[in-house]
Design a protein around this motif. Structure first.
Motif, PDB file in Angstrom:
ATOM      1  N   MET A 131       0.850  -1.295   0.075  1.00 44.76           N
ATOM      2  CA  MET A 131      -0.064   0.020  -0.072  1.00 44.76           C
ATOM      3  C   MET A 131       0.809   1.117   0.059  1.00 44.76           C
ATOM      4  O   MET A 131       0.707   2.142  -0.725  1.00 44.76           O
ATOM      5  N   PHE A 132       1.989   1.255   0.873  1.00 49.30           N
ATOM      6  CA  PHE A 132       2.623   2.318   1.070  1.00 49.30           C
ATOM      7  C   PHE A 132       3.567   2.736  -0.296  1.00 49.30           C
ATOM      8  O   PHE A 132       3.442   3.737  -0.817  1.00 49.30           O
ATOM      9  N   ARG A 133       4.068   1.511  -0.856  1.00 49.67           N
ATOM     10  CA  ARG A 133       4.744   1.928  -2.173  1.00 49.67           C
ATOM     11  C   ARG A 133       3.841   2.394  -3.259  1.00 49.67           C
ATOM     12  O   ARG A 133       4.215   2.978  -4.056  1.00 49.67           O
ATOM     13  N   ALA A 134       2.854   1.882  -3.469  1.00 52.14           N
ATOM     14  CA  ALA A 134       1.712   2.184  -4.432  1.00 52.14           C
ATOM     15  C   ALA A 134       1.274   3.481  -4.171  1.00 52.14           C
ATOM     16  O   ALA A 134       1.155   4.460  -5.324  1.00 52.14           O
ATOM     17  N   ALA A 135       1.065   3.821  -3.047  1.00 53.42           N
ATOM     18  CA  ALA A 135       0.581   5.370  -2.565  1.00 53.42           C
ATOM     19  C   ALA A 135       1.789   6.193  -3.136  1.00 53.42           C
ATOM     20  O   ALA A 135       1.458   7.514  -3.714  1.00 53.42           O
ATOM     21  N   MET A 136       2.899   5.980  -2.749  1.00 51.38           N
ATOM     22  CA  MET A 136       3.970   7.052  -2.864  1.00 51.38           C
ATOM     23  C   MET A 136       4.239   6.924  -4.591  1.00 51.38           C
ATOM     24  O   MET A 136       4.707   8.089  -5.125  1.00 51.38           O
ATOM     25  N   LYS A 137       4.197   5.665  -5.062  1.00 56.72           N
ATOM     26  CA  LYS A 137       4.306   5.920  -6.574  1.00 56.72           C
ATOM     27  C   LYS A 137       3.533   6.628  -7.387  1.00 56.72           C
ATOM     28  O   LYS A 137       3.585   7.296  -8.371  1.00 56.72           O
ATOM     29  N   ASN A 138       1.967   6.455  -6.966  1.00 53.04           N
ATOM     30  CA  ASN A 138       0.927   7.188  -7.495  1.00 53.04           C
ATOM     31  C   ASN A 138       0.905   8.502  -7.242  1.00 53.04           C
ATOM     32  O   ASN A 138       0.007   9.340  -7.642  1.00 53.04           O
ATOM     33  N   GLU A 139       1.581   8.919  -6.144  1.00 56.08           N
ATOM     34  CA  GLU A 139       1.631  10.290  -5.711  1.00 56.08           C
ATOM     35  C   GLU A 139       0.335  10.838  -5.189  1.00 56.08           C
ATOM     36  O   GLU A 139      -0.062  11.971  -5.596  1.00 56.08           O
ATOM     37  N   THR A 140      -0.263   9.970  -4.556  1.00 52.27           N
ATOM     38  CA  THR A 140      -1.828  10.266  -3.593  1.00 52.27           C
ATOM     39  C   THR A 140      -1.255  11.140  -2.839  1.00 52.27           C
ATOM     40  O   THR A 140       0.105  11.418  -2.243  1.00 52.27           O
ATOM     41  N   GLU A 141      -2.443  11.896  -2.217  1.00 43.37           N
ATOM     42  CA  GLU A 141      -2.250  12.732  -1.130  1.00 43.37           C
ATOM     43  C   GLU A 141      -1.562  12.394  -0.012  1.00 43.37           C
ATOM     44  O   GLU A 141      -0.679  12.809   0.479  1.00 43.37           O
ATOM     45  N   MET A 142      -2.080  11.261   0.231  1.00 42.94           N
ATOM     46  CA  MET A 142      -1.119  10.626   1.625  1.00 42.94           C
ATOM     47  C   MET A 142      -0.013   9.712   1.378  1.00 42.94           C
ATOM     48  O   MET A 142       0.814   9.693   2.040  1.00 42.94           O
ATOM     49  N   GLY A 143       0.199   9.270   0.125  1.00 43.72           N
ATOM     50  CA  GLY A 143       1.534   8.778  -0.426  1.00 43.72           C
ATOM     51  C   GLY A 143       2.541  10.051  -0.435  1.00 43.72           C
ATOM     52  O   GLY A 143       3.622   9.558   0.117  1.00 43.72           O
ATOM     53  N   LYS A 144       2.357  11.101  -0.879  1.00 43.47           N
ATOM     54  CA  LYS A 144       3.283  12.182  -0.771  1.00 43.47           C
ATOM     55  C   LYS A 144       3.485  12.695   0.720  1.00 43.47           C
ATOM     56  O   LYS A 144       4.721  13.037   1.135  1.00 43.47           O
ATOM     57  N   LEU A 145       2.526  12.367   1.450  1.00 45.24           N
ATOM     58  CA  LEU A 145       2.667  12.967   3.002  1.00 45.24           C
ATOM     59  C   LEU A 145       3.604  11.767   3.587  1.00 45.24           C
ATOM     60  O   LEU A 145       4.410  12.187   4.252  1.00 45.24           O
ATOM     61  N   ALA A 146       3.416  10.598   3.384  1.00 45.80           N
ATOM     62  CA  ALA A 146       4.251   9.577   3.932  1.00 45.80           C
ATOM     63  C   ALA A 146       5.646   9.712   3.351  1.00 45.80           C
ATOM     64  O   ALA A 146       6.601   9.445   4.272  1.00 45.80           O
ATOM     65  N   GLN A 147       6.048  10.023   2.006  1.00 43.00           N
ATOM     66  CA  GLN A 147       7.278   9.918   1.704  1.00 43.00           C
ATOM     67  C   GLN A 147       7.895  11.254   2.335  1.00 43.00           C
ATOM     68  O   GLN A 147       9.063  11.019   2.552  1.00 43.00           O
ATOM     69  N   SER A 148       7.307  12.352   2.559  1.00 45.06           N
ATOM     70  CA  SER A 148       7.826  13.366   3.471  1.00 45.06           C
ATOM     71  C   SER A 148       8.494  12.618   4.508  1.00 45.06           C
ATOM     72  O   SER A 148       9.553  13.240   5.042  1.00 45.06           O
ATOM     73  N   PHE A 149       7.549  12.092   5.447  1.00 46.08           N
ATOM     74  CA  PHE A 149       8.142  11.477   6.652  1.00 46.08           C
ATOM     75  C   PHE A 149       9.483  10.550   6.379  1.00 46.08           C
ATOM     76  O   PHE A 149      10.640  10.600   7.104  1.00 46.08           O
ATOM     77  N   ILE A 150       9.459   9.589   5.335  1.00 50.80           N
ATOM     78  CA  ILE A 150      10.332   8.743   5.204  1.00 50.80           C
ATOM     79  C   ILE A 150      11.533   9.415   4.756  1.00 50.80           C
ATOM     80  O   ILE A 150      12.721   8.973   5.169  1.00 50.80           O
ATOM     81  N   ASP A 151      11.360  10.490   3.811  1.00 49.91           N
ATOM     82  CA  ASP A 151      12.702  11.145   3.412  1.00 49.91           C
ATOM     83  C   ASP A 151      13.410  11.758   4.662  1.00 49.91           C
ATOM     84  O   ASP A 151      14.619  11.974   4.428  1.00 49.91           O
ATOM     85  N   LYS A 152      12.933  12.155   5.669  1.00 51.22           N
ATOM     86  CA  LYS A 152      13.273  12.734   6.767  1.00 51.22           C
ATOM     87  C   LYS A 152      13.947  11.688   7.993  1.00 51.22           C
ATOM     88  O   LYS A 152      14.549  12.008   8.853  1.00 51.22           O
ATOM     89  N   GLY A 153      13.670  10.387   7.354  1.00 54.36           N
ATOM     90  CA  GLY A 153      14.165   9.252   8.266  1.00 54.36           C
ATOM     91  C   GLY A 153      13.283   9.111   9.453  1.00 54.36           C
ATOM     92  O   GLY A 153      13.536   8.522  10.457  1.00 54.36           O
ATOM     93  N   GLU A 154      11.877   9.602   9.355  1.00 55.08           N
ATOM     94  CA  GLU A 154      10.989   9.728  10.712  1.00 55.08           C
ATOM     95  C   GLU A 154      10.050   8.305  10.210  1.00 55.08           C
ATOM     96  O   GLU A 154       9.740   7.859   9.090  1.00 55.08           O
ATOM     97  N   LEU A 155       9.248   7.986  11.576  1.00 54.31           N
ATOM     98  CA  LEU A 155       8.364   6.899  11.299  1.00 54.31           C
ATOM     99  C   LEU A 155       7.004   7.550  10.913  1.00 54.31           C
ATOM    100  O   LEU A 155       6.736   8.936  11.073  1.00 54.31           O
ATOM    101  N   VAL A 156       6.370   7.002   9.871  1.00 52.66           N
ATOM    102  CA  VAL A 156       5.284   7.533   9.343  1.00 52.66           C
ATOM    103  C   VAL A 156       4.106   7.454  10.625  1.00 52.66           C
ATOM    104  O   VAL A 156       3.696   6.287  11.045  1.00 52.66           O
ATOM    105  N   PRO A 157       3.382   8.718  10.821  1.00 51.10           N
ATOM    106  CA  PRO A 157       2.453   8.641  12.076  1.00 51.10           C
ATOM    107  C   PRO A 157       1.146   7.839  11.575  1.00 51.10           C
ATOM    108  O   PRO A 157       0.894   7.580  10.321  1.00 51.10           O
TER     109      PRO A 157
END
Length: 215
Positions: A34-60
């Protein structure tokens, strides 16, 4: 048919998930996919998740819950149902799932819980060892060397275990999982949804028990 599958690491969730998807044509939804698909498709939540992952933080939780809801709102879920694997991981996520299912007009039919004694799982999960010379991988129960203490591939005699595979690490991981999953199983038991399956049997027998429940 809308299902959850639960069980400790090494209990056989992956094998039974494949069996359920193959035989009942439901959509297998794992957290990682789910995470991979959401980030690949750049959904609203996918972009939000990516922003946490890029900072090395846990996704809330609220982002994880949002990604699950995005996925469950898709048309193929209404047509074929789902098998959720790896979610919910906490009781808070379980309550969030209850809410989103109501909002999406979906209903959970069963929670398949594969039960295996944790001591058996320690043996299953801590049995892996590796040849220090060539990297060939073995398991003391399921895939031992043909000659004890000698690598089948290169004939060397020195082996090691990765830190993740050592019994103390495995036991600690299981203890954390037991603590997290207990309130979730209790929650769904109260709702009358939990179907326990003995995971210490032969794989085919476990599948037969799962089939008897779903049929």
């Amino acid at each position: 048919m809308n299902l959850l599958i639960m069980g400790l690491p090494g209990a056989g969730k992956g094998t039974q998930s494949e069996f359920i998807v193959k035989n009942y044509n439901v959509n297998h939804i794992s957290t990682g996919d789910m995470f991979r698909a959401a980030m690949k498709n750049e959904t609203e939540m996918g972009k939000l998740a990516q922003s946490f992952i890029d900072k090395g933080e846990l996704v809330p939780d609220e982002v994880t819950n949002g990604i699950v809801k995005e996925r469950l709102a898709q048309d193929d879920i209404k047509e074929a149902g789902f098998l959720l694997d790896g979610y919910p991981r906490t009781i808070e996520q379980a309550h969030a799932l209850d809410t989103m299912l109501v909002e999406l007009g979906l209903k959970l039919n069963a929670v398949i819980n594969i039960e295996v004694n944790p001591d058996i799982l320690v043996n299953r999960l801590s049995g892996r060892y590796i040849c220090r010379n060539c990297g060939a991988t073995y398991h003391k129960i399921y895939n031992p060397t043909k000659v004890e203490g000698t690598c089948d591939v290169c004939g060397e005699h020195e082996f090691y275990q990765r830190p993740d595979d050592q019994p103390a690490t495995v036991k600690n991981r299981l203890d954390v999982n037991i603590k997290e999953s207990a309130p979730i199983i209790e929650h769904y038991t109260t709702l009358g949804l939990v179907k326990n399956v003995g995971g210490e049997q032969d794989i085919d027998k476990v599948s037969q028990d799962v089939k008897a429940i779903l049929d």
